[in-house]
Motif scaffolding. Structure first.
Motif, PDB file in Angstrom:
ATOM      1  N   THR A 170       0.827  -1.212   0.000  1.00  0.00           N
ATOM      2  CA  THR A 170       0.000   0.000   0.000  1.00  0.00           C
ATOM      3  C   THR A 170       0.854   1.251   0.000  1.00  0.00           C
ATOM      4  OG1 THR A 170      -1.731  -1.184   1.222  1.00  0.00           O
ATOM      5  CG2 THR A 170      -1.853   1.219   1.200  1.00  0.00           C
ATOM      6  N   GLY A 171       1.893   1.280   0.854  1.00  0.00           N
ATOM      7  CA  GLY A 171       2.788   2.438   0.915  1.00  0.00           C
ATOM      8  C   GLY A 171       3.512   2.668  -0.395  1.00  0.00           C
ATOM      9  N   GLU A 172       3.901   1.582  -1.054  1.00  0.00           N
ATOM     10  CA  GLU A 172       4.594   1.697  -2.338  1.00  0.00           C
ATOM     11  C   GLU A 172       3.656   2.265  -3.406  1.00  0.00           C
ATOM     12  OE1 GLU A 172       8.186   1.048  -4.633  1.00  0.00           O
ATOM     13  OE2 GLU A 172       7.799   0.842  -2.476  1.00  0.00           O
ATOM     14  N   MET A 173       2.407   1.783  -3.406  1.00  0.00           N
ATOM     15  CA  MET A 173       1.438   2.246  -4.396  1.00  0.00           C
ATOM     16  C   MET A 173       1.060   3.716  -4.180  1.00  0.00           C
ATOM     17  SD  MET A 173       0.903  -0.205  -6.550  1.00  0.00           S
ATOM     18  CE  MET A 173       2.679  -0.307  -6.407  1.00  0.00           C
ATOM     19  N   LEU A 174       0.987   4.124  -2.915  1.00  0.00           N
ATOM     20  CA  LEU A 174       0.639   5.515  -2.608  1.00  0.00           C
ATOM     21  C   LEU A 174       1.815   6.462  -2.828  1.00  0.00           C
ATOM     22  CD1 LEU A 174      -1.443   5.051   0.682  1.00  0.00           C
ATOM     23  CD2 LEU A 174      -2.325   5.747  -1.557  1.00  0.00           C
ATOM     24  N   GLY A 175       3.019   5.919  -2.834  1.00  0.00           N
ATOM     25  CA  GLY A 175       4.198   6.762  -2.979  1.00  0.00           C
ATOM     26  C   GLY A 175       4.735   7.272  -1.666  1.00  0.00           C
ATOM     27  N   THR A 176       4.265   6.680  -0.552  1.00  0.00           N
ATOM     28  CA  THR A 176       4.786   7.057   0.764  1.00  0.00           C
ATOM     29  C   THR A 176       6.269   6.709   0.868  1.00  0.00           C
ATOM     30  OG1 THR A 176       2.604   6.596   1.696  1.00  0.00           O
ATOM     31  CG2 THR A 176       4.418   6.854   3.254  1.00  0.00           C
ATOM     32  N   TRP A 177       6.648   5.608   0.255  1.00  0.00           N
ATOM     33  CA  TRP A 177       8.046   5.227   0.110  1.00  0.00           C
ATOM     34  C   TRP A 177       8.212   4.561  -1.245  1.00  0.00           C
ATOM     35  CZ3 TRP A 177       5.497   3.195   4.620  1.00  0.00           C
ATOM     36  CH2 TRP A 177       4.812   2.001   4.393  1.00  0.00           C
ATOM     37  N   THR A 178       9.425   4.505  -1.721  1.00  0.00           N
ATOM     38  CA  THR A 178       9.693   3.892  -3.022  1.00  0.00           C
ATOM     39  C   THR A 178      10.953   3.038  -2.957  1.00  0.00           C
ATOM     40  OG1 THR A 178      10.944   5.866  -3.719  1.00  0.00           O
ATOM     41  CG2 THR A 178       8.628   5.760  -4.359  1.00  0.00           C
ATOM     42  N   HIS A 179      10.888   1.898  -3.640  1.00  0.00           N
ATOM     43  CA  HIS A 179      12.035   1.004  -3.753  1.00  0.00           C
ATOM     44  C   HIS A 179      12.497   0.972  -5.202  1.00  0.00           C
ATOM     45  CE1 HIS A 179      10.043  -0.426  -0.105  1.00  0.00           C
ATOM     46  NE2 HIS A 179      11.112  -1.128   0.200  1.00  0.00           N
ATOM     47  N   PRO A 180      13.780   1.136  -5.464  1.00  0.00           N
ATOM     48  CA  PRO A 180      14.273   0.949  -6.837  1.00  0.00           C
ATOM     49  C   PRO A 180      13.974  -0.461  -7.347  1.00  0.00           C
ATOM     50  CG  PRO A 180      15.933   2.005  -5.472  1.00  0.00           C
ATOM     51  CD  PRO A 180      14.853   1.550  -4.550  1.00  0.00           C
ATOM     52  N   ASN A 181      14.077  -1.430  -6.410  1.00  0.00           N
ATOM     53  CA  ASN A 181      13.758  -2.825  -6.723  1.00  0.00           C
ATOM     54  C   ASN A 181      12.810  -3.344  -5.655  1.00  0.00           C
ATOM     55  OD1 ASN A 181      15.725  -3.159  -8.986  1.00  0.00           O
ATOM     56  ND2 ASN A 181      17.186  -2.753  -7.337  1.00  0.00           N
ATOM     57  N   PHE A 182      11.567  -3.552  -6.052  1.00  0.00           N
ATOM     58  CA  PHE A 182      10.516  -3.912  -5.096  1.00  0.00           C
ATOM     59  C   PHE A 182      10.037  -5.330  -5.382  1.00  0.00           C
ATOM     60  CE2 PHE A 182       6.072  -4.084  -3.703  1.00  0.00           C
ATOM     61  CZ  PHE A 182       6.155  -3.560  -2.423  1.00  0.00           C
ATOM     62  N   SER A 183      10.156  -6.222  -4.397  1.00  0.00           N
ATOM     63  CA  SER A 183       9.709  -7.602  -4.553  1.00  0.00           C
ATOM     64  C   SER A 183       8.911  -8.028  -3.330  1.00  0.00           C
ATOM     65  CB  SER A 183      10.899  -8.546  -4.743  1.00  0.00           C
ATOM     66  OG  SER A 183      10.493  -9.897  -4.671  1.00  0.00           O
ATOM     67  N   LEU A 184       7.690  -8.495  -3.543  1.00  0.00           N
ATOM     68  CA  LEU A 184       6.840  -8.946  -2.442  1.00  0.00           C
ATOM     69  C   LEU A 184       7.480 -10.116  -1.712  1.00  0.00           C
ATOM     70  CD1 LEU A 184       3.362  -8.865  -4.242  1.00  0.00           C
ATOM     71  CD2 LEU A 184       4.285  -7.161  -2.662  1.00  0.00           C
ATOM     72  N   PHE A 185       8.052 -11.045  -2.458  1.00  0.00           N
ATOM     73  CA  PHE A 185       8.611 -12.247  -1.838  1.00  0.00           C
ATOM     74  C   PHE A 185       9.876 -11.936  -1.042  1.00  0.00           C
ATOM     75  CE2 PHE A 185       5.784 -14.123  -4.892  1.00  0.00           C
ATOM     76  CZ  PHE A 185       5.330 -15.265  -4.260  1.00  0.00           C
ATOM     77  N   SER A 186      10.649 -10.992  -1.512  1.00  0.00           N
ATOM     78  CA  SER A 186      11.833 -10.584  -0.758  1.00  0.00           C
ATOM     79  C   SER A 186      11.432  -9.937   0.564  1.00  0.00           C
ATOM     80  CB  SER A 186      12.665  -9.607  -1.589  1.00  0.00           C
ATOM     81  OG  SER A 186      13.817  -9.202  -0.879  1.00  0.00           O
ATOM     82  N   LEU A 187      10.406  -9.092   0.514  1.00  0.00           N
ATOM     83  CA  LEU A 187       9.931  -8.422   1.726  1.00  0.00           C
ATOM     84  C   LEU A 187       9.325  -9.419   2.706  1.00  0.00           C
ATOM     85  CD1 LEU A 187       8.309  -5.331   0.013  1.00  0.00           C
ATOM     86  CD2 LEU A 187      10.285  -5.278   1.540  1.00  0.00           C
ATOM     87  N   ILE A 188       8.521 -10.348   2.208  1.00  0.00           N
ATOM     88  CA  ILE A 188       7.904 -11.354   3.077  1.00  0.00           C
ATOM     89  C   ILE A 188       8.974 -12.170   3.791  1.00  0.00           C
ATOM     90  CG2 ILE A 188       6.598 -13.525   3.055  1.00  0.00           C
ATOM     91  CD1 ILE A 188       4.755 -12.298   0.981  1.00  0.00           C
ATOM     92  N   SER A 189      10.047 -12.489   3.080  1.00  0.00           N
ATOM     93  CA  SER A 189      11.144 -13.250   3.695  1.00  0.00           C
ATOM     94  C   SER A 189      11.696 -12.519   4.918  1.00  0.00           C
ATOM     95  CB  SER A 189      12.261 -13.463   2.671  1.00  0.00           C
ATOM     96  OG  SER A 189      11.783 -14.111   1.520  1.00  0.00           O
TER      97      SER A 189
END
Length: 260
Positions: A170-189
């Protein structure tokens, strides 16, 4: 809780003022603390401290950026927010499991896991950066689940990771924060590893507390009862090796040596 977090993220995205999110999330943090036992308080403290330090270091290395931040480019509300979000994700599944595990439809949850996994896989592949570093992402994801030895533990890990990553998404979609490389599975890990850290510390503290009480008791019946409640961290080889490797991976990341 999810609606509160969504409101905080939208408010910060529009106003870019830290005071309102900080007050709201700090109030939630204190409320959760007041209504928590030992494991809940461990979650609040460890998640808040680890999360905030992690965010500061990773912002410095350019792994992601916020709209702004009073401390090292990180908003102050992340400190109570990390603990509150992680605590609520843990308790959401814990309460759901305790309340509905005897219902006839509860086994349908087992079907939700592969379906949601497949959906996230497609979303991560099509919309985000699953293929940016697939080997490391797959390694982290596999090792994170190897930290848990029971099916109940695996379900807890999956749902805590899933619920927590919704906030990140949600934060990524809203632009509250941004990742140059964004991966759901990496974050879940990472969230699952943090869950394991919190559970391990809680288990060790609980063991020490019971041992202390046991040592102070003189009555044999009470002593036996306390001894029966005593818990120990039962380390398996696979769990230990997974924990060591993940610790090394995230240490390298937080030192800025390797982006993982």
């Amino acid at each position: 809780m999810l609606f509160v977090i969504l409101g905080v993220l939208i408010n910060y995205r529009w106003l870019q003022l830290e005071i309102i999110p900080t007050v709201i999330l700090s109030a939630l943090w204190m409320l959760f603390w007041k209504n928590s036992e030992l494991d809940g308080k461990v979650f609040l403290i460890i998640a808040s401290v680890f999360g905030f330090v992690h965010e500061i270091l990773c912002v410095q290395y350019g792994y992601f950026t916020y709209l702004g931040g009073a401390i090292g480019g990180v908003p102050i509300w992340i400190l109570p927010g990390y603990g509150a979000i992680f605590w609520s994700s843990y308790n959401l599944w814990k309460v759901f499991d305790q309340k509905y595990s005897k219902r006839w439809w509860y086994d349908l949850v087992n079907y939700f896991i592969p379906v949601s996994f497949a959906v996230m896989l497609v979303v991560d592949y099509v919309m985000f950066d699953l293929l940016h570093n697939p080997v490391t992402t797959l390694l982290k994801f596999s090792l994170a689940f190897l930290l848990f030895k029971t099916f109940a533990g695996l379900k807890l890990a999956y749902f805590v990771g899933f619920f927590t990553v919704l906030t990140e998404f949600t934060g990524e979609m809203l632009g509250t924060w941004t990742h140059p490389n964004f991966s759901l599975f990496s974050l879940i890990s990472g969230y699952i590893f943090l869950l394991w850290i919190c559970l391990t510390i809680s288990d060790i503290m609980q063991s020490k507390r019971v041992l202390t009480i046991t040592g102070a008791l003189k009555n044999e019946k009470i002593f036996a009862l306390a001894d029966s409640l005593k818990t120990k961290k039962d380390w398996g080889r696979i769990e230990a090796m997974s924990a060591i490797i993940l610790t090394a991976i995230y240490t390298l990341s937080m030192l800025g040596i390797a982006e993982v």
